[in-house]
Design a protein around this motif. Sequence first.
Motif, PDB file in Angstrom:
ATOM      1  N   LYS A 113      64.287  64.015  10.355  1.00  0.00           N
ATOM      2  CA  LYS A 113      65.558  63.365  10.629  1.00  0.00           C
ATOM      3  C   LYS A 113      66.764  64.264  10.356  1.00  0.00           C
ATOM      4  CE  LYS A 113      68.356  59.340   9.410  1.00  0.00           C
ATOM      5  NZ  LYS A 113      68.467  58.109   8.596  1.00  0.00           N
ATOM      6  N   ASN A 114      66.760  64.993   9.239  1.00  0.00           N
ATOM      7  CA  ASN A 114      67.929  65.787   8.861  1.00  0.00           C
ATOM      8  C   ASN A 114      67.777  67.278   9.170  1.00  0.00           C
ATOM      9  OD1 ASN A 114      69.535  63.657   7.758  1.00  0.00           O
ATOM     10  ND2 ASN A 114      68.157  63.621   5.989  1.00  0.00           N
ATOM     11  N   ARG A 119      70.166  72.680   9.432  1.00  0.00           N
ATOM     12  CA  ARG A 119      70.332  73.928  10.172  1.00  0.00           C
ATOM     13  C   ARG A 119      71.815  74.210  10.424  1.00  0.00           C
ATOM     14  NH1 ARG A 119      68.256  74.260  16.295  1.00  0.00           N
ATOM     15  NH2 ARG A 119      69.962  72.756  16.483  1.00  0.00           N
ATOM     16  N   GLY A 120      72.555  73.207  10.841  1.00  0.00           N
ATOM     17  CA  GLY A 120      73.979  73.398  11.091  1.00  0.00           C
ATOM     18  C   GLY A 120      74.742  73.827   9.853  1.00  0.00           C
ATOM     19  N   ASP A 121      74.419  73.218   8.708  1.00  0.00           N
ATOM     20  CA  ASP A 121      75.080  73.590   7.456  1.00  0.00           C
ATOM     21  C   ASP A 121      74.840  75.064   7.122  1.00  0.00           C
ATOM     22  OD1 ASP A 121      75.922  70.973   7.176  1.00  0.00           O
ATOM     23  OD2 ASP A 121      74.335  70.419   5.778  1.00  0.00           O
ATOM     24  N   MET A 122      73.599  75.496   7.264  1.00  0.00           N
ATOM     25  CA  MET A 122      73.253  76.870   6.901  1.00  0.00           C
ATOM     26  C   MET A 122      73.871  77.880   7.865  1.00  0.00           C
ATOM     27  SD  MET A 122      69.278  76.183   5.803  1.00  0.00           S
ATOM     28  CE  MET A 122      68.965  77.128   4.320  1.00  0.00           C
ATOM     29  N   LEU A 123      73.873  77.559   9.147  1.00  0.00           N
ATOM     30  CA  LEU A 123      74.435  78.498  10.116  1.00  0.00           C
ATOM     31  C   LEU A 123      75.940  78.634   9.937  1.00  0.00           C
ATOM     32  CD1 LEU A 123      72.405  77.700  13.364  1.00  0.00           C
ATOM     33  CD2 LEU A 123      71.908  79.298  11.525  1.00  0.00           C
ATOM     34  N   ARG A 166      62.835  75.895  15.827  1.00  0.00           N
ATOM     35  CA  ARG A 166      64.277  75.682  15.924  1.00  0.00           C
ATOM     36  C   ARG A 166      65.094  76.689  15.121  1.00  0.00           C
ATOM     37  NH1 ARG A 166      65.501  69.229  16.389  1.00  0.00           N
ATOM     38  NH2 ARG A 166      63.864  68.758  17.898  1.00  0.00           N
ATOM     39  N   LEU A 167      64.449  77.426  14.238  1.00  0.00           N
ATOM     40  CA  LEU A 167      65.183  78.340  13.361  1.00  0.00           C
ATOM     41  C   LEU A 167      64.929  79.812  13.656  1.00  0.00           C
ATOM     42  CD1 LEU A 167      64.550  76.432  10.002  1.00  0.00           C
ATOM     43  CD2 LEU A 167      66.711  76.526  11.260  1.00  0.00           C
ATOM     44  N   LYS A 168      63.936  80.132  14.463  1.00  0.00           N
ATOM     45  CA  LYS A 168      63.545  81.543  14.606  1.00  0.00           C
ATOM     46  C   LYS A 168      64.608  82.397  15.287  1.00  0.00           C
ATOM     47  CE  LYS A 168      60.744  80.826  18.795  1.00  0.00           C
ATOM     48  NZ  LYS A 168      59.367  80.942  19.332  1.00  0.00           N
ATOM     49  N   LEU A 169      65.539  81.777  16.002  1.00  0.00           N
ATOM     50  CA  LEU A 169      66.645  82.548  16.588  1.00  0.00           C
ATOM     51  C   LEU A 169      67.625  83.045  15.536  1.00  0.00           C
ATOM     52  CD1 LEU A 169      67.602  80.428  19.738  1.00  0.00           C
ATOM     53  CD2 LEU A 169      66.506  82.669  19.732  1.00  0.00           C
ATOM     54  N   ALA A 177      76.584  94.743  12.525  1.00  0.00           N
ATOM     55  CA  ALA A 177      77.358  94.335  13.694  1.00  0.00           C
ATOM     56  C   ALA A 177      76.664  93.223  14.476  1.00  0.00           C
ATOM     57  CB  ALA A 177      77.594  95.533  14.612  1.00  0.00           C
ATOM     58  N   GLY A 178      75.610  92.667  13.923  1.00  0.00           N
ATOM     59  CA  GLY A 178      74.851  91.636  14.617  1.00  0.00           C
ATOM     60  C   GLY A 178      75.553  90.294  14.638  1.00  0.00           C
ATOM     61  N   ARG A 179      74.830  89.286  15.139  1.00  0.00           N
ATOM     62  CA  ARG A 179      75.403  87.946  15.307  1.00  0.00           C
ATOM     63  C   ARG A 179      75.753  87.328  13.968  1.00  0.00           C
ATOM     64  NH1 ARG A 179      70.377  85.747  17.882  1.00  0.00           N
ATOM     65  NH2 ARG A 179      71.224  83.764  17.163  1.00  0.00           N
ATOM     66  N   ASP A 180      76.951  86.766  13.872  1.00  0.00           N
ATOM     67  CA  ASP A 180      77.422  86.193  12.607  1.00  0.00           C
ATOM     68  C   ASP A 180      76.550  85.038  12.140  1.00  0.00           C
ATOM     69  OD1 ASP A 180      79.530  87.957  12.461  1.00  0.00           O
ATOM     70  OD2 ASP A 180      80.987  86.590  13.358  1.00  0.00           O
ATOM     71  N   GLU A 181      76.036  84.238  13.073  1.00  0.00           N
ATOM     72  CA  GLU A 181      75.292  83.038  12.684  1.00  0.00           C
ATOM     73  C   GLU A 181      73.858  83.344  12.285  1.00  0.00           C
ATOM     74  OE1 GLU A 181      74.454  83.336  17.136  1.00  0.00           O
ATOM     75  OE2 GLU A 181      76.042  83.884  15.724  1.00  0.00           O
ATOM     76  N   GLN A 182      73.454  84.579  12.432  1.00  0.00           N
ATOM     77  CA  GLN A 182      72.082  84.961  12.111  1.00  0.00           C
ATOM     78  C   GLN A 182      71.997  85.442  10.666  1.00  0.00           C
ATOM     79  OE1 GLN A 182      70.516  88.244  14.466  1.00  0.00           O
ATOM     80  NE2 GLN A 182      68.708  87.036  14.955  1.00  0.00           N
ATOM     81  N   PHE A 183      70.941  85.027   9.979  1.00  0.00           N
ATOM     82  CA  PHE A 183      70.677  85.511   8.624  1.00  0.00           C
ATOM     83  C   PHE A 183      69.873  86.803   8.690  1.00  0.00           C
ATOM     84  CE2 PHE A 183      71.555  81.070   7.911  1.00  0.00           C
ATOM     85  CZ  PHE A 183      72.153  81.023   6.650  1.00  0.00           C
TER      86      PHE A 183
END
Length: 244
Positions: A113-114, A119-123, A166-169, A177-183
């Motif tokens: 459910k959550n 995922r949104g919080d962490m990104l 849903r998280l592997k991206l 210099a990579g994507r900001d939303e990526q860990f």
Amino acid sequence: MSRIDDLLEAALKGLPPKPNDQAAQALKKRYSELVSQAVALAIAEDLRSRGLKEARPALPGELGGSGAERRMAGGLGAKKVDVTWATEEAGLLLAISVKSINFKDVRTGNYQKNLVNRRGDMLMEAVTLHRRFPYAVLSAFFFLDKGAATDNTGRRKSTFTNAHARLKLFTGRNDPAGRDEQFERFYLFLVDANAVAPTIEAYEVGKPTNKIALEDIMQELLSIAADRNPDFYELDGPNLRSVS
């Protein structure tokens, strides 16, 4: 077992009894907060033992002050971060976001459910921190109750399997210099948080069949931090050593 294994096991043993899935939402929310707090304290203690003496959070007085989690300035505003290592010279060097899903949804009988909200919080944390500190090593530690691996039905996969998809991206940011939303690294944990013999299984997101040792996770994060800051730090066995 390694020191980080021992610390996390002790953290889980120290939690109050887990409410059942039918408990009031406020009780379940508070329990999840306690899980995150206990895990964050254990991780930060392990980091300090490896030479990252400024790592937070810590118990009151341990770092000469409150030792509480840091509220870091970010590209999209200030943000409280569960585990941080920051210095006056470099700013934020390492951060770990800790989230968990501990309870099955009563209506659906699964843990999903959550998942999208977490995922949104962490990104959002990754975006706001990377925009201000592009060289910072950011990791996500997402804890799921062990039941999330077996809540599949004939029509849907388990929450654990879906979480990987849903998280592997959002893992594997190897370039500042990579994507900001990526860990830099995103990990999923299956947890049985009982007071007698708690268990933790760790997996890098996108690799649901390959368990990874907690010690290897910590070593990987420190290795990336050393690579990003070669004028100041180098890896020395399991620790990070100053070269200045």
